[in-house]
Motif scaffolding. Sequence first.
Motif, mmCIF file in Angstrom:
data_model
loop_
_atom_site.group_PDB
_atom_site.id
_atom_site.type_symbol
_atom_site.label_atom_id
_atom_site.label_comp_id
_atom_site.label_asym_id
_atom_site.label_seq_id
_atom_site.Cartn_x
_atom_site.Cartn_y
_atom_site.Cartn_z
ATOM 1 N N LEU A 147 0.808 -1.204 0.000
ATOM 2 C CA LEU A 147 0.000 0.000 0.000
ATOM 3 C C LEU A 147 0.850 1.266 0.000
ATOM 4 N N ARG A 148 2.025 1.189 0.576
ATOM 5 C CA ARG A 148 2.910 2.348 0.666
ATOM 6 C C ARG A 148 3.502 2.648 -0.700
ATOM 7 N N PRO A 149 3.431 3.910 -1.137
ATOM 8 C CA PRO A 149 4.018 4.212 -2.439
ATOM 9 C C PRO A 149 5.521 4.001 -2.417
ATOM 10 N N THR A 150 6.046 3.529 -3.525
ATOM 11 C CA THR A 150 7.488 3.331 -3.598
ATOM 12 C C THR A 150 8.176 4.684 -3.702
ATOM 13 N N THR A 151 9.361 4.748 -3.152
ATOM 14 C CA THR A 151 10.129 5.988 -3.186
ATOM 15 C C THR A 151 11.428 5.734 -3.924
ATOM 16 N N ASP A 152 11.722 6.602 -4.849
ATOM 17 C CA ASP A 152 12.938 6.518 -5.644
ATOM 18 C C ASP A 152 13.960 7.429 -4.976
ATOM 19 N N ASN A 153 15.069 6.890 -4.565
ATOM 20 C CA ASN A 153 16.070 7.675 -3.836
ATOM 21 C C ASN A 153 17.072 8.368 -4.742
ATOM 22 N N ASP A 154 16.847 8.328 -6.036
ATOM 23 C CA ASP A 154 17.731 9.013 -6.976
ATOM 24 C C ASP A 154 17.536 10.526 -6.826
ATOM 25 N N THR A 155 18.414 11.293 -7.425
ATOM 26 C CA THR A 155 18.284 12.757 -7.403
ATOM 27 C C THR A 155 17.310 13.197 -8.494
ATOM 28 N N LEU A 156 16.905 14.439 -8.446
ATOM 29 C CA LEU A 156 16.048 14.983 -9.496
ATOM 30 C C LEU A 156 16.719 14.817 -10.850
ATOM 31 N N GLY A 157 17.984 15.155 -10.932
ATOM 32 C CA GLY A 157 18.713 15.021 -12.190
ATOM 33 C C GLY A 157 18.758 13.585 -12.682
ATOM 34 N N GLY A 158 18.957 12.665 -11.774
ATOM 35 C CA GLY A 158 18.979 11.250 -12.130
ATOM 36 C C GLY A 158 17.627 10.783 -12.655
ATOM 37 N N ARG A 159 16.558 11.258 -12.027
ATOM 38 C CA ARG A 159 15.220 10.876 -12.491
ATOM 39 C C ARG A 159 14.925 11.479 -13.862
ATOM 40 N N ILE A 160 15.356 12.719 -14.099
ATOM 41 C CA ILE A 160 15.160 13.331 -15.417
ATOM 42 C C ILE A 160 15.891 12.494 -16.469
ATOM 43 N N TRP A 161 17.132 12.149 -16.183
ATOM 44 C CA TRP A 161 17.924 11.367 -17.137
ATOM 45 C C TRP A 161 17.283 10.013 -17.389
#
Length: 133
Positions: free
Chosen positions: A12-26
């Motif tokens: 039920l808990r949403p997953t959290t991506d621990n990457d940086t904003l820049g990493g997620r954009i890439w």
Amino acid sequence: MRFSTEAAITKLRPTTDNDTLGGRIWRARDALNLSAKDLANQLGVKVDTIAAWERDRSEPRTNRLFMLAGILGVPPVWLIAGIGDAPKDDLAEPATMRLRDQLAAVRKAHDETGKAISALELALTRVLQDIES
């Protein structure tokens, strides 16, 4: 079969991506097989700006973040905070790849046509100036 409360809560808990904003954009851009130049063109920014965002040297303004999310096909909350599911990078289906290749060819032709129009306008301006002189 045994029921696990922890497993149920984790689902039920949403997953959290621990990457940086820049990493997620890439990662989102890479999942779409989109070049930094193509993304920059769609956003109306320089390629260096995209590179700075992806390297976490700067951050896009709020309006650009929402535009980015739309272009990259990800929820803004994932892009900003890493909450939710990351984009799938398994878009290698034959039909999808063919469409992406066709889109890339059309974009390239569009860019070349724009350059040709600019060159013709410049040549026409020079001819008209020569006639008036």
